[in-house]
Design a protein around this motif. Structure first.
Motif, mmCIF file in Angstrom:
data_model
loop_
_atom_site.group_PDB
_atom_site.id
_atom_site.type_symbol
_atom_site.label_atom_id
_atom_site.label_comp_id
_atom_site.label_asym_id
_atom_site.label_seq_id
_atom_site.Cartn_x
_atom_site.Cartn_y
_atom_site.Cartn_z
ATOM 1 N N MET A 128 -24.502 18.192 -24.975
ATOM 2 C CA MET A 128 -24.273 19.033 -26.151
ATOM 3 C C MET A 128 -22.795 19.419 -26.226
ATOM 4 O O MET A 128 -22.179 19.735 -25.204
ATOM 5 N N TYR A 129 -22.246 19.393 -27.447
ATOM 6 C CA TYR A 129 -20.888 19.893 -27.632
ATOM 7 C C TYR A 129 -20.694 20.361 -29.070
ATOM 8 O O TYR A 129 -21.433 19.974 -29.982
ATOM 9 N N ARG A 131 -18.567 20.191 -32.286
ATOM 10 C CA ARG A 131 -17.594 19.282 -32.902
ATOM 11 C C ARG A 131 -16.584 20.042 -33.752
ATOM 12 O O ARG A 131 -15.396 19.725 -33.772
ATOM 13 N N ALA A 139 -20.617 23.128 -36.170
ATOM 14 C CA ALA A 139 -21.258 21.808 -36.130
ATOM 15 C C ALA A 139 -21.476 21.418 -34.677
ATOM 16 O O ALA A 139 -20.525 21.314 -33.905
ATOM 17 N N VAL A 155 -23.289 18.855 -31.798
ATOM 18 C CA VAL A 155 -23.798 17.507 -31.559
ATOM 19 C C VAL A 155 -24.632 17.505 -30.293
ATOM 20 O O VAL A 155 -24.180 17.957 -29.235
ATOM 21 N N HIS A 156 -25.856 17.007 -30.414
ATOM 22 C CA HIS A 156 -26.752 16.912 -29.260
ATOM 23 C C HIS A 156 -27.579 15.641 -29.385
ATOM 24 O O HIS A 156 -28.217 15.401 -30.416
ATOM 25 N N ASP A 157 -27.543 14.826 -28.330
ATOM 26 C CA ASP A 157 -28.274 13.550 -28.324
ATOM 27 C C ASP A 157 -27.943 12.700 -29.545
ATOM 28 O O ASP A 157 -28.817 12.054 -30.141
ATOM 29 N N GLY A 158 -26.672 12.704 -29.930
ATOM 30 C CA GLY A 158 -26.222 11.859 -31.026
ATOM 31 C C GLY A 158 -26.516 12.385 -32.417
ATOM 32 O O GLY A 158 -26.149 11.743 -33.414
ATOM 33 N N ARG A 159 -27.154 13.539 -32.531
ATOM 34 C CA ARG A 159 -27.471 14.126 -33.826
ATOM 35 C C ARG A 159 -26.664 15.394 -34.039
ATOM 36 O O ARG A 159 -26.452 16.168 -33.101
ATOM 37 N N GLU A 160 -26.213 15.604 -35.270
ATOM 38 C CA GLU A 160 -25.391 16.775 -35.572
ATOM 39 C C GLU A 160 -26.208 17.818 -36.326
ATOM 40 O O GLU A 160 -26.971 17.499 -37.238
ATOM 41 N N ASN A 175 -28.401 23.245 -41.291
ATOM 42 C CA ASN A 175 -28.177 22.052 -42.114
ATOM 43 C C ASN A 175 -28.282 22.395 -43.592
ATOM 44 O O ASN A 175 -28.925 21.695 -44.389
#
Length: 391
Positions: A1-2, A4, A73, A75-80, A98
């Motif tokens: 997780m990060y 963005r 925003a 990002v976790h497991d490639g989803r934002e 979202n």
């Protein structure tokens, strides 16, 4: 997780600012007082819906503005996922996920998992029990967001119960001043408008919600304890053994009580404390009176630990939370706010070794050279109201 990107509008000192962050290391550099901590405070607010610096939301809104807006925003497991919060002191805060409105602001809890270490964390070791209870409850909600409702329900019950007891106390005091005897026994109405007839109802609510919160804390401390011992040993290089224990305000006969046993224990303790509570006008039993004890060697850390030991212990508590969340399967964002200036070179290097592999690390500092080389990733220069990428 990060994270963005972080955007702030009328938050603290920022009229409007946007920062694109990177996975791995991020270093925010600037003189004291230019707003570095405001940025990480905003991230902490997205994660917990509270500030680690102030108890109310009003100071978070820039002077002259009515509301503040945070956009994050994640990002976790490639989803934002985009989290948006509107802070409106005096009114209910609003949230969107979202770009869709959330029914309640607390529905965003769990979207960002974050562990923040700040200079204020020294109070975890040196401060009152309330600081340590908050540490536990914040971590509990981060691990299992459903506890946000449990925590809110319990705090509401204690507030209502205290108001009832306080009103009764003041009524008796006033009646006594006029020479009229007034004493309430067994929750019955007393002369002079001193009506405690609903106290038993609030006892039931407190026991139920309190048992749920207490069970969560006991389970958390059991899981967290080994991580605290390990983290302190790593930060302090083996100079003393740290341990934690939970000390409830009620007597527990079972070392691992279930929720029904906890509810029964709280109910019995409330009955026993009834007259004392009436006499003093305050709730004396429940998780809001409990303590998390911190021990260093054979002595309590509070009052006995040196300044360096207290810093190491506070760091260990946050690093333990970080390791526990990672063990749950979701690596949180780690924030170190103005930490390295307070540490000697040995502790700096040991801390750097412990956190160098974080999926995202944010470090704030006044002097870039205070940050160990292993943690220097993307660099941002922070000045009054602005944040600029420096590399």
């Amino acid at each position: 997780m990060y994270v963005r990107r972080l955007e702030l509008v009328d938050f603290r000192s920022y009229e409007r600012v946007g920062v694109d962050l990177e996975p791995g290391g991020n270093v925010l550099v600037g003189p004291n007082g230019v707003g570095k901590t405001n940025l990480v405070e905003a991230l902490g607010y997205v994660a917990t819906l509270a500030s680690h610096r102030v108890a109310t939301d009003a100071p978070l809104v820039r002077a002259g503005a009515a509301t503040a807006v945070l956009r994050c925003a994640i990002v976790h497991d490639g989803r934002e996922l985009l989290v948006e919060l509107e802070i409106a002191p005096g009114r209910a805060n609003r949230a969107r996920l979202n770009r869709s409105p959330a029914r309640r602001a607390r529905d965003v809890l769990g979207a960002l998992r974050l562990v923040l270490f700040a200079p204020e964390d020294l109070e975890l070791v040196r401060g009152d029990p309330a600081e340590r209870r908050r540490y536990l409850d914040d971590l509990l909600v981060t691990r299992m967001p459903r506890y946000a409702a449990v925590r809110a329900d319990y705090e509401r019950v204690v507030k209502q119960r205290n108001a009832l007891l306080r009103t009764s106390y003041l009524a008796r005091k006033t009646a006594g001043g006029r020479g009229r005897a007034a004493r309430a026994d067994d929750g019955q109405p007393a002369e002079g408008g001193n009506d405690l007839s609903t106290l038993a109802v609030w006892d039931t609510h407190l026991a139920r919600h309190g048992a749920e919160l207490l069970a969560g804390r006991l389970e958390l401390v059991a899981a967290l304890g080994p991580h605290v011992t390990k983290a302190y040993d790593a930060v302090a290089a083996g100079r003393g053994a740290a341990s934690i224990a939970y000390r409830p305000s009620v007597e527990l006969t079972d070392p691992v009580p279930d929720r029904s046993a906890l509810e029964a224990a709280l109910t019995a303790a409330l009955a026993e404390a009834r007259q004392s509570e009436i006499d003093r006008g305050v709730t004396l039993v429940g998780p809001h009176r409990d303590e998390l004890t911190l021990t260093l060697g054979t002595l309590p850390a509070r009052g006995y630990a040196s300044h360096g030991e207290s810093w190491s212990y506070a760091l260990a508590l946050r690093l333990a939370a970080y390791d526990l969340l990672r063990a749950d399967g979701v690596e949180p964002v780690l924030v170190l706010d103005d930490v390295f200036a307070e540490l000697d070179s040995g502790r700096r290097e040991r801390l750097a070794e412990l956190v160098a592999g974080a999926s995202q690390l944010l470090v704030t500092c006044a002097v870039a050279d205070d940050v160990p080389q292993a943690l220097r990733g993307a660099r941002y220069e922070v000045s009054d109201g602005q944040v600029n990428r420096a590399d």
